[in-house]
Design a protein around this motif. Sequence first.
Motif, PDB file in Angstrom:
ATOM      1  N   PHE A  18       0.841  -1.186   0.000  1.00 30.76           N
ATOM      2  CA  PHE A  18       0.000   0.000   0.000  1.00 30.76           C
ATOM      3  C   PHE A  18       0.877   1.236   0.000  1.00 30.76           C
ATOM      4  N   GLY A  19       0.307   2.345  -0.373  1.00 34.54           N
ATOM      5  CA  GLY A  19       1.017   3.610  -0.341  1.00 34.54           C
ATOM      6  C   GLY A  19       0.996   4.296  -1.689  1.00 34.54           C
ATOM      7  N   LYS A  20       1.016   5.615  -1.626  1.00 34.00           N
ATOM      8  CA  LYS A  20       0.962   6.392  -2.859  1.00 34.00           C
ATOM      9  C   LYS A  20       2.348   6.593  -3.471  1.00 34.00           C
ATOM     10  N   ASN A  21       3.356   6.756  -2.629  1.00 34.01           N
ATOM     11  CA  ASN A  21       4.709   6.931  -3.143  1.00 34.01           C
ATOM     12  C   ASN A  21       5.626   5.901  -2.486  1.00 34.01           C
ATOM     13  N   GLN A  22       6.857   5.856  -2.938  1.00 36.27           N
ATOM     14  CA  GLN A  22       7.795   4.833  -2.460  1.00 36.27           C
ATOM     15  C   GLN A  22       8.086   4.973  -0.976  1.00 36.27           C
ATOM     16  N   LYS A  23       8.160   6.207  -0.470  1.00 34.96           N
ATOM     17  CA  LYS A  23       8.452   6.418   0.955  1.00 34.96           C
ATOM     18  C   LYS A  23       7.340   5.849   1.829  1.00 34.96           C
ATOM     19  N   SER A  24       6.104   6.112   1.482  1.00 38.76           N
ATOM     20  CA  SER A  24       4.999   5.590   2.286  1.00 38.76           C
ATOM     21  C   SER A  24       4.905   4.072   2.176  1.00 38.76           C
ATOM     22  N   LYS A  25       5.247   3.517   1.023  1.00 39.39           N
ATOM     23  CA  LYS A  25       5.260   2.061   0.871  1.00 39.39           C
ATOM     24  C   LYS A  25       6.304   1.428   1.779  1.00 39.39           C
ATOM     25  N   ASN A  26       7.502   2.029   1.840  1.00 35.24           N
ATOM     26  CA  ASN A  26       8.561   1.499   2.686  1.00 35.24           C
ATOM     27  C   ASN A  26       8.184   1.582   4.155  1.00 35.24           C
ATOM     28  N   ILE A  27       7.602   2.698   4.582  1.00 38.04           N
ATOM     29  CA  ILE A  27       7.215   2.866   5.987  1.00 38.04           C
ATOM     30  C   ILE A  27       6.094   1.898   6.339  1.00 38.04           C
ATOM     31  N   PHE A  28       5.115   1.722   5.452  1.00 39.78           N
ATOM     32  CA  PHE A  28       4.030   0.778   5.705  1.00 39.78           C
ATOM     33  C   PHE A  28       4.557  -0.645   5.833  1.00 39.78           C
ATOM     34  N   ASN A  29       5.466  -1.045   4.945  1.00 39.57           N
ATOM     35  CA  ASN A  29       6.043  -2.390   5.033  1.00 39.57           C
ATOM     36  C   ASN A  29       6.811  -2.572   6.336  1.00 39.57           C
ATOM     37  N   LEU A  30       7.496  -1.529   6.795  1.00 37.70           N
ATOM     38  CA  LEU A  30       8.243  -1.613   8.045  1.00 37.70           C
ATOM     39  C   LEU A  30       7.296  -1.805   9.224  1.00 37.70           C
ATOM     40  N   LEU A  31       6.219  -1.043   9.274  1.00 35.12           N
ATOM     41  CA  LEU A  31       5.295  -1.114  10.402  1.00 35.12           C
ATOM     42  C   LEU A  31       4.449  -2.382  10.382  1.00 35.12           C
ATOM     43  N   LEU A  32       3.945  -2.770   9.230  1.00 36.90           N
ATOM     44  CA  LEU A  32       3.032  -3.899   9.146  1.00 36.90           C
ATOM     45  C   LEU A  32       3.750  -5.246   9.143  1.00 36.90           C
ATOM     46  N   MET A  33       4.731  -5.384   8.285  1.00 38.92           N
ATOM     47  CA  MET A  33       5.364  -6.684   8.093  1.00 38.92           C
ATOM     48  C   MET A  33       6.728  -6.805   8.762  1.00 38.92           C
ATOM     49  N   GLY A  34       7.203  -5.734   9.364  1.00 39.66           N
ATOM     50  CA  GLY A  34       8.496  -5.803  10.014  1.00 39.66           C
ATOM     51  C   GLY A  34       9.663  -5.744   9.049  1.00 39.66           C
ATOM     52  N   GLU A  35       9.386  -5.406   7.834  1.00 38.45           N
ATOM     53  CA  GLU A  35      10.461  -5.293   6.849  1.00 38.45           C
ATOM     54  C   GLU A  35      10.217  -4.044   6.030  1.00 38.45           C
ATOM     55  N   ALA A  36      11.253  -3.464   5.614  1.00 36.02           N
ATOM     56  CA  ALA A  36      11.145  -2.346   4.694  1.00 36.02           C
ATOM     57  C   ALA A  36      12.100  -2.609   3.554  1.00 36.02           C
ATOM     58  N   SER A  37      11.621  -2.422   2.377  1.00 31.18           N
ATOM     59  CA  SER A  37      12.458  -2.730   1.227  1.00 31.18           C
ATOM     60  C   SER A  37      13.672  -1.817   1.205  1.00 31.18           C
ATOM     61  N   GLY A  38      14.752  -2.311   1.752  1.00 35.77           N
ATOM     62  CA  GLY A  38      16.007  -1.583   1.742  1.00 35.77           C
ATOM     63  C   GLY A  38      16.281  -0.768   2.985  1.00 35.77           C
ATOM     64  N   LEU A  39      15.265  -0.470   3.772  1.00 34.83           N
ATOM     65  CA  LEU A  39      15.477   0.377   4.945  1.00 34.83           C
ATOM     66  C   LEU A  39      16.362  -0.310   5.977  1.00 34.83           C
ATOM     67  N   GLY A  40      16.205  -1.608   6.141  1.00 32.66           N
ATOM     68  CA  GLY A  40      17.038  -2.354   7.084  1.00 32.66           C
ATOM     69  C   GLY A  40      18.500  -2.384   6.664  1.00 32.66           C
ATOM     70  N   GLN A  41      18.735  -2.575   5.381  1.00 29.23           N
ATOM     71  CA  GLN A  41      20.101  -2.575   4.877  1.00 29.23           C
ATOM     72  C   GLN A  41      20.727  -1.194   5.027  1.00 29.23           C
ATOM     73  N   PHE A  42      19.950  -0.164   4.750  1.00 34.78           N
ATOM     74  CA  PHE A  42      20.451   1.203   4.850  1.00 34.78           C
ATOM     75  C   PHE A  42      20.850   1.528   6.291  1.00 34.78           C
ATOM     76  N   LEU A  43      19.973   1.213   7.243  1.00 37.33           N
ATOM     77  CA  LEU A  43      20.267   1.497   8.652  1.00 37.33           C
ATOM     78  C   LEU A  43      21.412   0.630   9.178  1.00 37.33           C
ATOM     79  N   SER A  44      21.498  -0.609   8.704  1.00 42.82           N
ATOM     80  CA  SER A  44      22.604  -1.476   9.109  1.00 42.82           C
ATOM     81  C   SER A  44      23.936  -0.945   8.592  1.00 42.82           C
TER      82      SER A  44
END
Length: 68
Positions: free
Chosen positions: A27-53
């Motif tokens: 879900f989400g209108k843009n890529q940022k909202s999609k990444n945040i939604f995936n992080l909150l709902l599924m515990g994963e964010a496409s690339g956010l975990g790698q970036f923070l690591s």
Amino acid sequence: MLIIPFILGVVLIIWGIYRMKTDDGLFGKNQKSKNIFNLLLMGEASGLGQFLSGILLIVIGIIGFIVK
């Protein structure tokens, strides 16, 4: 030996940025909202975990350099 965390950190940051720009979310209108939604709902964010690591590895490398 202290340069290894820096190299791995840079690789993870580049990989995370690439994944954040290319992966599709549920879900989400843009890529940022999609990444945040995936992080909150599924515990994963496409690339956010790698970036923070990657950032964490670079910080650990700096701390290791200072301690040594």
